[in-house]
Write an enzyme that holds these catalytic residues in place. Sequence first.
Site, mmCIF file in Angstrom:
data_model
loop_
_atom_site.group_PDB
_atom_site.id
_atom_site.type_symbol
_atom_site.label_atom_id
_atom_site.label_comp_id
_atom_site.label_asym_id
_atom_site.label_seq_id
_atom_site.Cartn_x
_atom_site.Cartn_y
_atom_site.Cartn_z
ATOM 1 N N HIS A 1 0.827 -1.218 0.000
ATOM 2 C CA HIS A 1 0.000 0.000 0.000
ATOM 3 C C HIS A 1 0.857 1.263 0.000
ATOM 4 C CE1 HIS A 1 0.222 0.910 4.390
ATOM 5 N NE2 HIS A 1 0.167 -0.375 4.585
ATOM 6 N N GLU B 1 -5.083 2.267 2.344
ATOM 7 C CA GLU B 1 -5.196 0.950 2.980
ATOM 8 C C GLU B 1 -5.267 1.076 4.501
ATOM 9 O OE1 GLU B 1 -3.222 -0.926 5.046
ATOM 10 O OE2 GLU B 1 -3.513 -3.012 4.473
ATOM 11 N N ASP C 1 5.940 0.456 6.857
ATOM 12 C CA ASP C 1 4.493 0.289 6.658
ATOM 13 C C ASP C 1 3.967 1.361 5.740
ATOM 14 O OD1 ASP C 1 1.866 -0.457 6.927
ATOM 15 O OD2 ASP C 1 1.687 0.065 9.037
ATOM 16 N N ASP D 1 2.711 -6.653 3.509
ATOM 17 C CA ASP D 1 2.482 -5.556 4.460
ATOM 18 C C ASP D 1 2.879 -5.954 5.877
ATOM 19 O OD1 ASP D 1 1.651 -3.070 5.402
ATOM 20 O OD2 ASP D 1 -0.426 -3.690 5.662
#
Lengths: 405, 405
Positions: free
Chosen positions: A286, A332, A298, A360
């Site tokens: 994402h 996301e 992240d 992820d």
Amino acid sequence: MRAKALMTAAFLAVGVDSSEGAWAQDYVVAETPATLIKQVETLRTAGLHDRMGYEIIESLTTEIGPRLAGSAREAAAQDWAVAKLKALGFSNIQVEPFEMEGWARGIETAHVVGAAAQPLTITTLGGSVATPDGGITAEVARFDDLYQLEAAPDGSLDGKIVFIDLKMYKTQDGSSYGNTNYIRGNTPSVAARKGAVATLIRSVGTDSHRFPHTGGTRYADDVPAIPAAALSNPDADQLSRLLERGPVSIKLEMTPKSLGTVTSGNVIADIMGSEKPEEVVVIGGHLDSWDLGTGAIDDGAGIGITMAAAKRILDLGIAPRRTIRLILWGAEEVGLLGARAYAKAHADELANHVIAAESDFGAGRIWRFESRVGAEDLPLSGPFTGNCGLWALAWGRMKRAVAPM
Amino acid sequence: MRAKALMTAAFLAVGVDSSEGAWAQDYVVAETPATLIKQVETLRTAGLHDRMGYEIIESLTTEIGPRLAGSAREAAAQDWAVAKLKALGFSNIQVEPFEMEGWARGIETAHVVGAAAQPLTITTLGGSVATPDGGITAEVARFDDLYQLEAAPDGSLDGKIVFIDLKMYKTQDGSSYGNTNYIRGNTPSVAARKGAVATLIRSVGTDSHRFPHTGGTRYADDVPAIPAAALSNPDADQLSRLLERGPVSIKLEMTPKSLGTVTSGNVIADIMGSEKPEEVVVIGGHLDSWDLGTGAIDDGAGIGITMAAAKRILDLGIAPRRTIRLILWGAEEVGLLGARAYAKAHADELANHVIAAESDFGAGRIWRFESRVGAEDLPLSGPFTGNCGLWALAWGRMKRAVAPM
């Protein structure tokens, strides 16, 4: 995660080699085709010996920085992604926009009032409502966890600030995050139901510095939405020590804003399939991140891992049997909004999606593989694994994915 | 530091035992009096086996929190100290106030402008002036260290924001702090002399989190005072990576305020001497802290160590030969203002100060002792040391201290 995503992609890419029959139909062959093994090894070796994944992450996180869902910087990340994909040689690139409710952080302060007057470091949870003008000053009610809060009688916390003091402990598999972060989304509505006017949670992290972890919260429809923030771990410790001495009141001021309808989007790049182009294999990460960091882990990591894997497949010079679709998801973090928008926009083609995987979970050295390979099939993974069982996971998942076909 | 301060105090306390002659006059005795050794051992054992020091630190840092020099919270810390000393049984307690120039942090933001627009995390250095209304937007000029900046021609940095990107590396003895923090006080005036409009330094710390280290800066009289801030280590890394790609401009907004004349103070508790009460032995730590933490290590630790050491001596039930004076210094972090005020207020008695020590290097397990004990005197420290040379430091310093008498 790097290995997992790369291998998943590689598996699908080498599916082009149908010299010994369509792979999806004969995945229980006793012998893995030698040509396929060689192609997989080529991809694996390339993936392990270049810095492409890192260079993609470094570029994204440095040049774009934080990229909150629906923000101008997430839009800049989409532009970055399109330019990067073009530079890497991808040709079928699309941005699929979708609308969402925007949110932006504001001022966020907390102060103990009274004899022990002092600031506490907080961060507003994503999606939280603001405090009323002038802030909220109220006594703190501490709970060990959400279950203890749930056991409190309705109305018993009228006018209080609820503090969930749940500690996260380090576990190598990351399971402690899942065992802790449920307090972030669930506390506000449970607390509001008991009469609370705001909530604080201990930062969902195992660090000991004064920089609290954010993440999103959410609200049930049938209770008032109340402001929600996280205290850094040292600040949660401090508040706990103060509460051991007697009642503590805190003044909270938080000015996040709802921005109304804003636009996010998914960036999509296809490597067209040669034999079954309408069948789609999805990989990706994402593009959005929270606003307090640069989203390197992240999920810059997932972007770098999957974009580099797709590039390796592209460079193999053999069109895959099915279409490999790299999707860099938008929005996301705030509730899988990009995935939902994609499922809606592609509703008619969903049945043609053979498998989809999002990387992820960060990146790092491999320390364990999970596999659903049955004991009878373990020998099949042998040729791919070398010394480390590298292929077991991808193989096991692939079997499950293609079985219903 | 705990051991050092405790032992220093203990040494002076046991000086009361003059059964074998005045200690200061015969410190080169070949044998250490057995009674003295026993008293020292009693103090040492007590100090190593109770939690008094920790409990004092915990009380100060929890109940008072941050206590910036000259602030209401530093005043609260003085009240806390007086109450704590009374509760511990001290009777001769004074607060000696002094005036100083107050300063308070305000808003502090930094944003990269242009294509890589993103926030950077900064903290204003103590004593810094504010940015003009509307902030400062300027191009960044990066230097490896202050020496490289000093080599830049005068006027060559007109209108620029100087960034000193000096990294601090971990060293067990803490020497890297001294080798790095000179940039904090010196950069603004050197940069202003070259024409710069603001300065950023890499946070003086070895951490990797996004919470920059503050500390004070200062200004020379002959150049303009320009705003000075520190970037967290990850933010300094980020800025360096951006600068590798080309010119970077940053918008800085900092609104610290000078508060005019405010009051700080030293808290003083005496254990009166029985034989030479006019001669003073000073131990202590500093009560003020920076505003971004709770000052647990800098210098709650010194307060806890020395207050507990003094309490132990008090509980020994034997009046020391000289007066032992515990001083909890005010406004130490912002330029030793408490020490300077004390020296001024006690100018007439300074000659009667036999030794003074501040515990201000944190606390932790002992891993090394520095000693100035000459080889010929090493056997003297033996009786005190047990297995670990515990007394060498105190003994060596005491010798130097009393020698001029």
